[in-house]
Design an enzyme around this catalytic site. Structure first.
Site, PDB file in Angstrom:
ATOM      1  N   TYR A  97      -9.403  -7.986   3.187  1.00 57.12           N
ATOM      2  CA  TYR A  97      -8.137  -7.259   3.353  1.00 57.12           C
ATOM      3  C   TYR A  97      -7.808  -6.264   2.242  1.00 57.12           C
ATOM      4  O   TYR A  97      -7.235  -5.209   2.477  1.00 57.12           O
ATOM      5  CB  TYR A  97      -6.972  -8.248   3.505  1.00 57.12           C
ATOM      6  CG  TYR A  97      -7.039  -9.138   4.727  1.00 57.12           C
ATOM      7  CD1 TYR A  97      -7.925  -8.883   5.761  1.00 57.12           C
ATOM      8  CD2 TYR A  97      -6.212 -10.249   4.834  1.00 57.12           C
ATOM      9  CE1 TYR A  97      -7.982  -9.704   6.885  1.00 57.12           C
ATOM     10  CE2 TYR A  97      -6.261 -11.085   5.954  1.00 57.12           C
ATOM     11  CZ  TYR A  97      -7.145 -10.800   6.970  1.00 57.12           C
ATOM     12  OH  TYR A  97      -7.199 -11.613   8.065  1.00 57.12           O
ATOM     13  N   GLU A 146      -1.679   7.197   4.340  1.00 57.19           N
ATOM     14  CA  GLU A 146      -1.349   8.231   3.364  1.00 57.19           C
ATOM     15  C   GLU A 146      -2.528   8.478   2.424  1.00 57.19           C
ATOM     16  O   GLU A 146      -2.851   9.617   2.075  1.00 57.19           O
ATOM     17  CB  GLU A 146      -0.135   7.812   2.526  1.00 57.19           C
ATOM     18  CG  GLU A 146       1.152   7.567   3.308  1.00 57.19           C
ATOM     19  CD  GLU A 146       1.306   6.126   3.789  1.00 57.19           C
ATOM     20  OE1 GLU A 146       0.280   5.508   4.163  1.00 57.19           O
ATOM     21  OE2 GLU A 146       2.437   5.632   3.800  1.00 57.19           O
ATOM     22  N   ALA A 188     -12.171  -6.367   6.801  1.00 56.09           N
ATOM     23  CA  ALA A 188     -12.176  -7.825   6.893  1.00 56.09           C
ATOM     24  C   ALA A 188     -11.859  -8.446   5.534  1.00 56.09           C
ATOM     25  O   ALA A 188     -11.281  -9.534   5.455  1.00 56.09           O
ATOM     26  CB  ALA A 188     -13.531  -8.321   7.405  1.00 56.09           C
ATOM     27  N   CYS A 195       3.754   2.425   0.675  1.00 55.88           N
ATOM     28  CA  CYS A 195       3.660   1.289  -0.255  1.00 55.88           C
ATOM     29  C   CYS A 195       3.609   1.810  -1.688  1.00 55.88           C
ATOM     30  O   CYS A 195       3.505   3.021  -1.935  1.00 55.88           O
ATOM     31  CB  CYS A 195       2.429   0.445   0.072  1.00 55.88           C
ATOM     32  SG  CYS A 195       0.879   1.153  -0.520  1.00 55.88           S
ATOM     33  N   CYS A 224       0.521   3.921  -2.559  1.00 53.42           N
ATOM     34  CA  CYS A 224       0.603   5.262  -1.952  1.00 53.42           C
ATOM     35  C   CYS A 224       1.599   6.144  -2.704  1.00 53.42           C
ATOM     36  O   CYS A 224       1.364   7.336  -2.890  1.00 53.42           O
ATOM     37  CB  CYS A 224       0.988   5.166  -0.485  1.00 53.42           C
ATOM     38  SG  CYS A 224      -0.369   4.545   0.528  1.00 53.42           S
TER      39      CYS A 224
HETATM   40  N1  THU Z   1       0.067   0.797   5.899  1.00 54.28           N
HETATM   41  C1  THU Z   1      -0.113   2.148   5.821  1.00 54.28           C
HETATM   42  O1  THU Z   1      -1.145   2.675   6.262  1.00 54.28           O
HETATM   43  N2  THU Z   1       0.853   2.896   5.239  1.00 54.28           N
HETATM   44  C2  THU Z   1       2.061   2.417   4.831  1.00 54.28           C
HETATM   45  O2  THU Z   1       2.893   3.186   4.373  1.00 54.28           O
HETATM   46  C3  THU Z   1       2.359   0.988   4.970  1.00 54.28           C
HETATM   47  C4  THU Z   1       1.222   0.124   5.349  1.00 54.28           C
HETATM   48  C5  THU Z   1      -0.957  -0.003   6.594  1.00 54.28           C
HETATM   49  C6  THU Z   1      -1.834  -0.846   5.733  1.00 54.28           C
HETATM   50  C7  THU Z   1      -2.279  -1.924   6.707  1.00 54.28           C
HETATM   51  O3  THU Z   1      -3.390  -1.448   7.438  1.00 54.28           O
HETATM   52  C8  THU Z   1      -1.114  -2.055   7.668  1.00 54.28           C
HETATM   53  O4  THU Z   1      -0.320  -0.885   7.507  1.00 54.28           O
HETATM   54  C9  THU Z   1      -0.260  -3.281   7.437  1.00 54.28           C
HETATM   55  O5  THU Z   1       0.081  -3.396   6.105  1.00 54.28           O
END
Ligand code: THU
Length: 135
Positions: A49, A56, A47, A86, A89
């Site tokens: 964010y 990953e 919640a 991202c 990651c």
């Molecule tokens: N998210 C991932 O788990 N991995 C990624 O490579 C891109 C984004 C998730 C984070 C969030 O829970 C959701 O996708 C939207 O951003």
């Protein structure tokens, strides 16, 4: 050993475990460590964010906490095509998978393969702090 395609299939399955009530964007990841062990992760939102953890990260942190230090392959799958890791990651992959094969799932059967160097060129890592690389 799993084929690349099998690893991608596992990542697609893993995303069913996501906790993503805010974005409804489900991501799954499977990491294969140097000894062949596999760890799965899915995104866990919050919640507040900023406390969200990507799939990953969950997979890699589980492996590292279990004593593994070197990623051989990582497969990533999402509800959309070509979801790339991202920036955070990519940096976490850098710490434990400088030479990892990175497989980006696409429509369950196809995937793209990248190196970390392609996704995070000129990266900062353990050797910059005179610590041995996890390779
Ligand atoms: N998210 C991932 O788990 N991995 C990624 O490579 C891109 C984004 C998730 C984070 C969030 O829970 C959701 O996708 C939207 O951003």
């Amino acid at each position: 050993m799993k084929t690349d395609g099998e690893l991608i299939q596992m990542a697609f399955k893993q995303k069913e475990k996501a906790y993503a009530p805010y974005s409804d964007f489900h991501v799954g990841a499977i990491v294969e460590m140097e000894d062949g062990s596999l760890y799965g992760g899915s995104n866990i939102e919050n919640a507040s964010y900023g406390a969200t953890r990507c799939a990953e990260q969950v997979a890699i942190l589980k492996a590292v906490e279990d004593g593994k230090r070197q990623i051989k392959r990582i497969a990533i799958a999402a509800d959309a095509d070509d979801v790339y890791p991202c920036g955070i990651c990519r940096q976490i992959i850098r710490e434990f998978g400088q030479n990892a094969r990175i497989l980006i799932g696409n429509h369950k059967t196809r995937y793209r393969e990248h190196t970390l160097e392609e996704l995070l060129p000129h990266s900062f890592g353990p050797s910059d702090l005179e610590v041995d690389e996890n390779v």
